[in-house]
Design an enzyme around this catalytic site. Structure first.
Site, short mmCIF file in Angstrom:
data_model
loop_
_atom_site.label_atom_id
_atom_site.label_comp_id
_atom_site.label_asym_id
_atom_site.label_seq_id
_atom_site.Cartn_x
_atom_site.Cartn_y
_atom_site.Cartn_z
N LEU A 103 1.78 33.58 12.16
CA LEU A 103 2.14 32.65 10.95
C LEU A 103 0.79 31.60 10.99
CD1 LEU A 103 5.50 31.28 12.39
CD2 LEU A 103 4.98 32.51 10.46
N ASP A 104 0.59 31.10 9.89
CA ASP A 104 -0.41 30.06 9.63
C ASP A 104 -0.31 28.88 10.42
OD1 ASP A 104 -0.89 31.99 7.47
OD2 ASP A 104 -0.03 30.63 6.14
N LYS A 105 -1.54 28.30 10.69
CA LYS A 105 -1.38 27.06 11.43
C LYS A 105 -0.35 26.13 10.95
CE LYS A 105 -4.95 23.30 12.48
NZ LYS A 105 -5.88 22.68 12.26
N THR A 107 2.33 26.58 9.27
CA THR A 107 3.58 27.44 9.00
C THR A 107 4.36 27.06 10.33
OG1 THR A 107 2.85 28.81 7.44
CG2 THR A 107 5.03 29.22 8.34
N HIS A 185 -1.42 34.84 4.25
CA HIS A 185 -1.11 33.74 3.56
C HIS A 185 0.04 33.97 2.49
CE1 HIS A 185 -4.46 30.76 4.57
NE2 HIS A 185 -3.77 31.15 5.62
#
Ligand code: URA
Length: 232
Positions: A103-105, A107, A185
């Site tokens: 998961l992105d930073k 998210t 992403h």
């Protein structure tokens, strides 16, 4: 071959420093002989290690669910950023778990970890098609044409082709998105390709698993039944 002290700590029975004391006290045997040297190399596949007479079978397989907060990168190490590993209690981190996908930073939400390398690869394989459900807030309103474009399989600006996905507008500037793969992403880029800028993103479900009552920042072990539900 693996160091005996490492084997003890990754069995989940003690920390590395507790292991020292346990070894010193003569509580550990290798093939029936007391062993006090943590640096001793053992082969867990062919040798029997006992603690207080109980056989240790080595690394216990675990699958964990974290409710990830924003601000942590999905990596095992990072020179600058805080990583999701910092959110795991030391006794779980010691089991050598790794994040399943990323998961992105920014998210939030459901992130799995496991120390079972085969399971990890099966779960991130697009062939498994485990649906992942996201909640997004975004600028702009998702329209029927966007829903159809997601269902058909979008092509991103750089030519990346996405598998068919579900976009469900659920309120003004809010959508539920279901993907069966995990490209870099992906939700943000799919939405951007339709002119929708994601301002908040949370993963709420993976297969049949949901966050349930797990608070943000908290982690729990999955039950065997839950693990099996990930691999129908
Ligand atoms: N899609 C994204 O854009 N970000 C995530 O963290 C997960 C899916």
């Amino acid at each position: 071959m693996e160091r005996l002290d490492k084997f003890l700590s990754s069995s989940g029975v003690c920390t590395r420093s507790q292991g020292k004391a346990i070894l010193k006290a003569g509580r550990v045997t290798v093939d029936g002989t007391v062993e006090r040297d943590g640096a001793r190399k053992i082969d867990p596949d062919t040798q029997t290690v006992c603690l207080d007479g109980e056989v240790l079978s080595g690394k216990r397989r675990v699958v964990l669910m974290l409710n990830k907060p924003a601000g942590f990168v999905t990596a095992t190490e990072d020179p600058v950023e805080k990583t999701v590993m910092e959110l795991l209690p030391p006794e779980l981190r010691r089991l050598d778990v790794k994040p399943v996908g990323r998961l992105d930073k920014a998210t939030e939400g459901l992130l799995l970890f496991t120390n079972d390398g085969d399971l990890l690869h099966r779960l991130i394989s697009p062939k498994k098609e485990v649906p992942k459900v996201y909640y997004a807030r975004h600028e702009g309103q998702a329209a029927q044409e966007d829903v159809q474009a997601f269902a058909a399989g979008l092509m991103l600006g750089d030519g990346t082709v996405c598998l068919p996905a579900e976009l469900e507008p659920i309120g003004p500037g809010e959508s539920r998105i279901t993907l069966r793969e995990g490209k870099y992403h992906q939700v943000r880029r799919m939405m951007a390709s339709r002119g929708l800028t994601v301002t908040y993103l949370e993963r709420r479900q993976e297969g049949a698993l949901t966050l349930g009552e797990l608070p943000r920042g908290a982690v729990r072990e999955l039950t065997e039944t839950e693990v099996r539900s990930l691999e129908p």
